[in-house]
Each structure stands twice: as structure tokens, then as C-alpha cells.
Design a protein around this motif. Structure first.
Motif, short mmCIF file in Angstrom:
data_model
loop_
_atom_site.label_atom_id
_atom_site.label_comp_id
_atom_site.label_asym_id
_atom_site.label_seq_id
_atom_site.Cartn_x
_atom_site.Cartn_y
_atom_site.Cartn_z
N LEU A 138 12.22 0.91 10.85
CA LEU A 138 10.93 0.39 10.40
C LEU A 138 11.09 -1.03 9.87
CD1 LEU A 138 7.96 1.06 10.03
CD2 LEU A 138 8.53 2.06 7.81
N TYR A 139 12.13 -1.26 9.07
CA TYR A 139 12.40 -2.62 8.59
C TYR A 139 12.65 -3.56 9.76
CZ TYR A 139 12.61 -2.00 3.54
OH TYR A 139 12.28 -1.80 2.22
N HIS A 176 -1.46 5.23 9.72
CA HIS A 176 -1.06 5.75 8.41
C HIS A 176 -1.49 4.84 7.27
CE1 HIS A 176 0.96 9.49 9.33
NE2 HIS A 176 1.32 8.91 10.47
N LEU A 177 -1.90 3.63 7.60
CA LEU A 177 -2.48 2.72 6.59
C LEU A 177 -4.01 2.88 6.54
CD1 LEU A 177 -0.42 -0.51 7.29
CD2 LEU A 177 -0.25 0.97 5.28
N GLY A 178 -4.55 3.65 7.47
CA GLY A 178 -5.99 3.88 7.50
C GLY A 178 -6.75 2.97 8.45
N TYR A 179 -6.05 2.42 9.43
CA TYR A 179 -6.67 1.51 10.40
C TYR A 179 -6.35 1.99 11.81
CZ TYR A 179 -6.65 -1.47 6.28
OH TYR A 179 -6.82 -1.96 5.01
N ARG A 180 -7.03 1.38 12.79
CA ARG A 180 -6.71 1.63 14.18
C ARG A 180 -6.88 0.35 14.96
NH1 ARG A 180 -11.18 2.39 17.61
NH2 ARG A 180 -13.14 2.46 16.47
N LEU A 181 -6.22 0.29 16.09
CA LEU A 181 -6.39 -0.85 16.99
C LEU A 181 -7.72 -0.72 17.70
CD1 LEU A 181 -2.84 -0.96 18.61
CD2 LEU A 181 -3.80 -2.59 17.00
N SER A 182 -8.33 -1.84 18.00
CA SER A 182 -9.58 -1.80 18.77
C SER A 182 -9.68 -3.08 19.60
CB SER A 182 -10.79 -1.68 17.85
OG SER A 182 -10.95 -2.83 17.07
N VAL A 183 -10.53 -2.99 20.60
CA VAL A 183 -10.77 -4.13 21.49
C VAL A 183 -12.18 -4.65 21.18
CG1 VAL A 183 -11.03 -4.85 23.87
CG2 VAL A 183 -9.26 -3.18 23.25
N GLN A 184 -12.30 -5.96 21.07
CA GLN A 184 -13.57 -6.57 20.79
C GLN A 184 -13.81 -7.72 21.74
OE1 GLN A 184 -13.51 -7.82 16.72
NE2 GLN A 184 -13.40 -5.75 15.93
N PRO A 185 -15.07 -7.98 22.07
CA PRO A 185 -15.34 -9.13 22.95
C PRO A 185 -15.01 -10.44 22.23
CG PRO A 185 -17.40 -8.16 22.17
CD PRO A 185 -16.28 -7.29 21.68
N ARG A 207 0.80 -1.22 0.00
CA ARG A 207 0.00 0.00 0.00
C ARG A 207 0.83 1.27 0.00
NH1 ARG A 207 -4.67 -0.81 3.27
NH2 ARG A 207 -5.37 1.22 2.60
N GLU A 208 1.94 1.27 0.71
CA GLU A 208 2.72 2.50 0.89
C GLU A 208 4.15 2.35 0.41
OE1 GLU A 208 1.91 5.50 2.45
OE2 GLU A 208 -0.16 4.90 2.73
N GLY A 209 4.76 1.25 0.78
CA GLY A 209 6.20 1.09 0.63
C GLY A 209 6.86 1.58 1.89
N MET A 210 7.94 0.94 2.26
CA MET A 210 8.62 1.27 3.52
C MET A 210 9.14 2.71 3.52
SD MET A 210 8.51 -1.18 5.68
CE MET A 210 8.97 -2.81 6.13
N THR A 211 9.72 3.15 2.42
CA THR A 211 10.31 4.48 2.37
C THR A 211 9.24 5.56 2.58
OG1 THR A 211 12.06 3.73 0.91
CG2 THR A 211 11.64 6.09 0.95
N ARG A 212 8.13 5.42 1.87
CA ARG A 212 7.06 6.42 1.99
C ARG A 212 6.45 6.40 3.40
NH1 ARG A 212 1.51 6.88 -1.31
NH2 ARG A 212 0.97 8.95 -0.63
N LEU A 213 6.25 5.21 3.95
CA LEU A 213 5.70 5.13 5.30
C LEU A 213 6.65 5.75 6.32
CD1 LEU A 213 3.34 4.15 7.09
CD2 LEU A 213 4.65 2.07 7.45
N ALA A 214 7.95 5.50 6.15
CA ALA A 214 8.94 6.09 7.06
C ALA A 214 8.85 7.62 7.00
CB ALA A 214 10.34 5.62 6.71
N GLU A 215 8.71 8.17 5.81
CA GLU A 215 8.60 9.62 5.66
C GLU A 215 7.33 10.14 6.33
OE1 GLU A 215 8.72 10.11 1.44
OE2 GLU A 215 10.88 9.77 1.32
N LYS A 216 6.20 9.45 6.13
CA LYS A 216 4.92 9.89 6.67
C LYS A 216 4.85 9.79 8.19
CE LYS A 216 1.12 8.63 4.57
NZ LYS A 216 0.12 7.78 3.87
N THR A 217 5.50 8.77 8.74
CA THR A 217 5.41 8.55 10.19
C THR A 217 6.53 9.21 10.97
OG1 THR A 217 6.67 6.48 10.04
CG2 THR A 217 4.25 6.31 9.91
N GLY A 218 7.61 9.56 10.29
CA GLY A 218 8.77 10.11 10.97
C GLY A 218 9.65 9.03 11.58
N LEU A 219 9.32 7.78 11.30
CA LEU A 219 10.15 6.67 11.80
C LEU A 219 11.38 6.51 10.92
CD1 LEU A 219 7.33 4.05 12.47
CD2 LEU A 219 8.56 5.38 14.18
#
Length: 103
Positions: free
Chosen positions: A70-71, A91-100, A53-65
Motif C-alpha cells: 500500500l505504501y 474504503h474512503l467512501g468514494y468511487r471513480l466516475s466518468v464525467q463529460p 482519514r484512515e491511516g495506512m495500517t487500518r486501510l490495509a486491514e480493511k482492504t486486505g492489501l
């Protein structure tokens, strides 16, 4: 007419372009982690989604990691902090959540 065969990785990466398919893939990987306690499979799945979806380089730039960190975090030996996983998922468009737990 000859049909070109595609390898498994090409098919998985193509499917990861679909946000719902990527979510289902990550959900299955997280369930596997819950069952056996080995986070390597989840990290590999997350890395595959990032690459598709992003590629490691682009995700690193977007997240500041840091790119190399990151690798390392998403390697089978990675041991990321919860906030790092949350940042990547965000940054991928998801979030963590808790479910029963379903019985």
C-alpha cells in the motif's frame, strides 16, 4: 496571548477529515494528472487523504492489501492498477466516475 502556528501538513490533514474537502482535493489532483500525465501528484493526494482519514495500517486491514505494498502503490513512483485505486477510494467512501469534459 500567544497564537500557536500550525504547519501546512496539519492544516491539510485537518481539512481532509471533511469528506467534501477531501473529494475536492482529490478532484484537483486528478485534474492535474489529466493535464500533465504525471500521476505522482494524485497518488500523493490520495495518500494524504488515507493518512488523514484512515491511516495506512487500518486501510490495509480493511482492504486486505499488504501494508508495505500500500505504501509502495501510493508512493510518487507508484503505478497502481485501476482496481487498487478503486478499492482504496471505495474504503474512503468514494468511487471513480466518468464525467463529460466541460468546454
Amino acid at each position: 496571548m500567544s497564537k500557536k502556528l500550525r504547519n501546512h501538513d496539519e492544516i491539510v490533514f485537518e481539512q481532509m477529515q471533511n469528506p467534501e474537502m477531501a473529494k475536492a482535493y482529490l478532484d484537483v489532483a486528478l485534474e492535474e494528472y489529466e493535464q500533465d500525465g504525471d500521476i505522482a501528484f494524485f497518488l500523493e493526494a490520495l495518500r494524504n487523504v488515507v493518512e488523514a482519514r484512515e491511516g495506512m495500517t487500518r486501510l490495509a486491514e480493511k482492504t486486505g492489501l499488504n501494508h508495505q505494498n500500500l505504501y509502495q502503490v501510493l508512493s510518487p513512483e507508484g503505478n497502481p492498477e485501476l482496481r487498487t485505486i478503486s478499492l482504496i477510494l471505495h474504503h474512503l467512501g468514494y468511487r471513480l466516475s466518468v464525467q463529460p469534459i466541460q468546454s
